[in-house]
Motif scaffolding. Structure first.
Motif, short mmCIF file in Angstrom:
data_model
loop_
_atom_site.label_atom_id
_atom_site.label_comp_id
_atom_site.label_asym_id
_atom_site.label_seq_id
_atom_site.Cartn_x
_atom_site.Cartn_y
_atom_site.Cartn_z
N MET A 27 0.86 -1.23 0.02
CA MET A 27 0.08 0.09 0.12
C MET A 27 0.81 1.37 0.16
SD MET A 27 -2.98 -0.94 2.91
CE MET A 27 -3.84 -2.77 2.61
N ARG A 28 2.09 1.28 0.44
CA ARG A 28 3.01 2.16 0.57
C ARG A 28 3.81 2.51 -1.05
NH1 ARG A 28 5.64 4.20 6.18
NH2 ARG A 28 5.21 5.98 4.78
N LYS A 29 3.38 1.90 -1.82
CA LYS A 29 4.13 1.95 -3.31
C LYS A 29 4.02 3.41 -3.52
CE LYS A 29 4.03 0.26 -7.71
NZ LYS A 29 3.24 -0.87 -8.99
N GLY A 30 5.17 3.95 -4.06
CA GLY A 30 4.91 5.32 -4.58
C GLY A 30 5.15 6.53 -3.43
N ASP A 31 5.22 6.22 -2.09
CA ASP A 31 5.45 7.09 -1.23
C ASP A 31 6.65 7.72 -1.20
OD1 ASP A 31 2.75 6.76 -0.54
OD2 ASP A 31 3.32 5.93 1.55
N LYS A 32 7.68 6.73 -1.47
CA LYS A 32 9.13 7.32 -1.72
C LYS A 32 9.17 8.25 -2.68
CE LYS A 32 10.63 5.08 2.03
NZ LYS A 32 11.01 5.71 3.36
N VAL A 33 8.64 7.95 -3.87
CA VAL A 33 8.85 8.87 -4.97
C VAL A 33 7.90 10.22 -4.80
CG1 VAL A 33 7.94 9.25 -7.33
CG2 VAL A 33 8.80 6.92 -6.72
N LEU A 34 7.01 10.24 -4.09
CA LEU A 34 6.47 11.37 -3.58
C LEU A 34 7.32 12.39 -2.61
CD1 LEU A 34 2.53 10.54 -3.47
CD2 LEU A 34 3.69 11.81 -5.19
N GLU A 35 7.85 11.52 -1.71
CA GLU A 35 8.65 12.33 -0.46
C GLU A 35 9.78 12.68 -1.35
OE1 GLU A 35 9.75 9.25 2.16
OE2 GLU A 35 7.70 8.92 2.89
N ALA A 36 10.17 12.35 -2.28
CA ALA A 36 11.57 12.89 -2.82
C ALA A 36 11.02 14.11 -3.80
CB ALA A 36 12.17 11.93 -3.98
N ILE A 37 9.96 14.11 -4.45
CA ILE A 37 9.35 15.04 -5.15
C ILE A 37 9.04 16.50 -4.26
CG2 ILE A 37 7.39 15.93 -6.65
CD1 ILE A 37 7.55 13.00 -7.75
N ILE A 38 8.42 15.99 -3.09
CA ILE A 38 8.17 17.00 -2.15
C ILE A 38 9.50 17.79 -1.67
CG2 ILE A 38 7.08 17.31 0.14
CD1 ILE A 38 5.31 15.23 -0.58
#
Length: 233
Positions: A105-116
Motif C-alpha cells: 500500500m505504500r508503493k509510490g510514497d518514496k517517490v512523492l517524498e522525493a518530489i516534495i
C-alpha cells in the motif's frame, strides 16, 4: 503567459521541475486508482468474511480466495494456505501477510517524498540563478535609469521557478497526506479483522481439542470394560 512561455522564462530549473511534475502526476493517478479499488470494496469483503466466520468457518477461506486481488482478501487467505495450522502459526501467517500488504500500500510514497523535497529546492535554485543572470549585467551608473528596467523584469521572471517548485510540492504533499490517511485506516481494518478471526480460530481450535480428548476418554472407558476370561485348566 502560456505554458511554453512559463517554461522558457522560468530558467534552467524548469526542465527538471517539469519532469518531477510528470512523475508526480503519474504516481498520484496510479495510487488513486489503487485506493479506489481498495476503499470501495473493503466493506463488502469484510462483512462477507465476518458472516462466514460466524456461521460456517470453512467458507472463510473460499470467500477470501475469491477476493485475493484485494489486500484484505489476500490478508485473510494467508493462513488458509497452510494445512491445519495451530493458533500460533495462524497468528504468524496473518502478521506476515499484514506486513506484506501494508508495504504494498505504500508503493509510490518514496517517490512523492522525493518530489516534495526536491521541487522547492529546484525552484529556489532557478530563482537564484535567474537573479545572478539579471544582476550580473547591471552597473551602478545604470541604477534609476531606463537601462535598469530590464533587471526588474528579469527578477520577476526568475521567481517563476520558485512558484512552480512550490506548486508541485504542495500538490504532491496534499495527495501524499491523503494516501497516508488511507494507509493508517487500513492498519486499523487489518488489525481488527485479524484479531476477530484469530479469536474465533483459537476458540474453534480449543473446542476441537476438547472433542478429541472426550473421544479418547470414551474409547478408553469402552475398552476398560472388556472382560478377559482366564484360560481353562
Amino acid at each position: 503567459m502560456n505554458f511554453l512561455e512559463i517554461i522558457e522564462k522560468g530558467g534552467i530549473s524548469m526542465y527538471p521541475l517539469l519532469l518531477l511534475s510528470i512523475l508526480s502526476i503519474a504516481t498520484i493517478l496510479e495510487r488513486l486508482l489503487f485506493w479506489s479499488r481498495v476503499v470501495f470494496k473493503e466493506k463488502k469483503i469484510f462483512n462477507r468474511i465476518m458472516e462466514a466466520a460466524e456461521r460456517n468457518w470453512d467458507l472463510v477461506g473460499k470467500i477470501a480466495q475469491e477476493h485475493i486481488g484485494h489486500p484484505l482478501g489476500n490478508f485473510v487467505y494467508s493462513p488458509f494456505r497452510l494445512s491445519n495450522p495451530d493458533p500460533d502459526m495462524f497468528h504468524i501467517a496473518l502478521e506476515s501477510a499484514a506486513e506484506e500488504q501494508l508495504a504494498r500500500m505504500r508503493k509510490g510514497d518514496k517517490v512523492l517524498e522525493a518530489i516534495i523535497a526536491l521541487s522547492p529546492l529546484l525552484g529556489l535554485f532557478g530563482t537564484v540563478w535567474g537573479l545572478i543572470q539579471a544582476l550580473s549585467s547591471i552597473k551602478i551608473s545604470d541604477l534609476g535609469t531606463a537601462d535598469s528596467s530590464g533587471v526588474t523584469l528579469g527578477i520577476g521572471e526568475s521567481l517563476i521557478s520558485t512558484a512552480v517548485g512550490l506548486l508541485v510540492a504542495i500538490i504532491s504533499l496534499s495527495f501524499y497526506r491523503l494516501f497516508q490517511a488511507f494507509w493508517s485506516n487500513q492498519i486499523r481494518i487489518l488489525r481488527r479483522t485479524g484479531s476477530r478471526l484469530e479469536v474465533m480460530y483459537r476458540d474453534r481450535w480449543a473446542r476441537l481439542e476438547e472433542d478429541e480428548e472426550q473421544s479418547e476418554v470414551a474409547d478408553n472407558d469402552r475398552y476398560s470394560y472388556v472382560e478377559f476370561k482366564p484360560p481353562n485348566q
